[in-house]
Motif scaffolding. Structure first.
Motif, mmCIF file in Angstrom:
data_model
loop_
_atom_site.group_PDB
_atom_site.id
_atom_site.type_symbol
_atom_site.label_atom_id
_atom_site.label_comp_id
_atom_site.label_asym_id
_atom_site.label_seq_id
_atom_site.Cartn_x
_atom_site.Cartn_y
_atom_site.Cartn_z
ATOM 1 N N SER A 69 7.618 2.579 -7.909
ATOM 2 C CA SER A 69 6.972 1.270 -7.778
ATOM 3 C C SER A 69 6.253 1.151 -6.435
ATOM 4 C CB SER A 69 8.043 0.181 -7.921
ATOM 5 O OG SER A 69 7.552 -1.034 -7.445
ATOM 6 N N ALA A 70 6.900 1.642 -5.392
ATOM 7 C CA ALA A 70 6.282 1.587 -4.053
ATOM 8 C C ALA A 70 5.011 2.432 -4.009
ATOM 9 C CB ALA A 70 7.278 2.070 -2.996
ATOM 10 N N LEU A 71 5.082 3.607 -4.630
ATOM 11 C CA LEU A 71 3.895 4.477 -4.683
ATOM 12 C C LEU A 71 2.762 3.798 -5.431
ATOM 13 C CD1 LEU A 71 4.620 8.193 -5.648
ATOM 14 C CD2 LEU A 71 4.082 7.210 -3.410
ATOM 15 N N ALA A 72 3.101 3.202 -6.566
ATOM 16 C CA ALA A 72 2.089 2.530 -7.387
ATOM 17 C C ALA A 72 1.419 1.414 -6.591
ATOM 18 C CB ALA A 72 2.724 1.978 -8.650
ATOM 19 N N ARG A 73 2.214 0.647 -5.864
ATOM 20 C CA ARG A 73 1.652 -0.465 -5.081
ATOM 21 C C ARG A 73 0.745 0.055 -3.968
ATOM 22 N NH1 ARG A 73 6.140 -2.738 -2.834
ATOM 23 N NH2 ARG A 73 7.638 -1.765 -4.247
ATOM 24 N N GLU A 74 1.046 1.255 -3.499
ATOM 25 C CA GLU A 74 0.248 1.869 -2.433
ATOM 26 C C GLU A 74 -1.088 2.396 -2.968
ATOM 27 O OE1 GLU A 74 0.326 2.532 1.610
ATOM 28 O OE2 GLU A 74 2.159 2.001 0.538
ATOM 29 N N PHE A 75 -1.040 3.073 -4.104
ATOM 30 C CA PHE A 75 -2.225 3.829 -4.549
ATOM 31 C C PHE A 75 -3.047 3.156 -5.646
ATOM 32 C CE2 PHE A 75 0.600 7.522 -3.123
ATOM 33 C CZ PHE A 75 0.072 7.486 -1.847
#
Ligand SMILES: [Zn+2]
Length: 260
Positions: A107-113
């Motif tokens: 989820s954190a990666l998705a919010r970043e990229f």
């Protein structure tokens, strides 16, 4: 050291994965992934594993891809795709990013990229979603699957058919990855600071080679070029080589040299 596992999914010939006109999904994905990998080469401490076959010839199985990422001990995994709805042209479209349900790392990666891809593709923002995809479930590290746009969208395909759009998207993704890991950009030469020449005469020739007779193009007062080869002797004078690969006089009557 940041370990990045990235893949363009599928293979060139994987059945189904194509536009209504027969263009292959892998070809779109590959342009983004190749540009991202190329851009990551400009950063220190980035180690990249490409999960799909970079020639597109074989469709590397899902389990081979996740096993490779796990053995590589990747810090993140990015699987890059383009979507399809009905397989016939339609007015739907947009960018979406998936992570595994309940995965806080994903989820954190998705919010970043995800916002980076939306920004680069300039298509509808379909948001961040969750799915029980093999690539997300079987990978031991935070993982996302990006769908850059729809292959059967009359709007999205216009962006997807632009090599410069796909290339820029990959480059932007790589920059976001570098930022995520706080990677340092490699310095272009020794000493760290760059060297420049500014044209201080009305106009001036550049040269294709270290030869005063091999004239290339005219540059104008106020233009600034990055020096990639320090002053060296050519005939009765001196030249610099500038970033475009061209050569230019080092005579301080015509150019001002400085470090920045
Ligand atoms: Zn796909």
């Amino acid at each position: 050291m940041a370990k990045i596992a990235i893949g363009a999914g599928h293979g060139y010939n994987t059945p189904g994965k194509r536009t209504p006109d027969g263009e292959r999904e892998w070809s779109f994905n590959d342009k983004v992934v190749t540009a991202a990998i190329d851009e990551l080469k400009n950063y220190e401490n980035a180690e990249v594993l490409r999960l799909d076959d970079r020639t597109g010839k074989t469709d590397v199985s899902l389990s081979t891809r996740t096993t490779a990422a796990n053995n590589f001990d990747a810090d993140i995994l990015i699987s890059y795709h383009h979507n399809a709805n009905t397989g016939n042209w339609g007015s739907w479209g947009g960018t979406e990013t998936y992570h595994y349900p309940g995965s806080s790392g994903g989820s954190a990666l998705a919010r970043e990229f995800h916002p980076v891809i939306v920004d680069a593709m300039q298509l509808r923002d379909r948001g961040i979603k969750t799915a029980n995809f093999h690539m997300l479930r079987e990978s031991a590290m935070p993982a996302i699957l990006i769908e850059g746009g729809f292959m059967d969208s009359t709007t999205d395909i216009k962006r997807m058919r632009s090599n410069s759009v796909l290339k820029q998207t990959g480059k932007d993704l790589a920059k976001a990855i570098a930022e995520y890991f706080n990677l340092k950009r490699k310095s272009s030469g020794g000493g760290g600071s760059k060297e420049y020449v500014e044209i201080i005469t009305h106009s001036l020739w550049t040269y294709n080679s270290a030869d005063w007779d091999d004239k290339a193009v005219i540059v104008n007062e106020g233009e600034v070029f990055t020096v990639i080869r320090d002053k060296f002797k050519v005939g009765g004078g001196y030249m610099y080589q500038i970033k475009s690969g061209l050569y230019i006089t080092a005579n301080p009557k015509y150019v001002r040299y400085y470090k920045g």
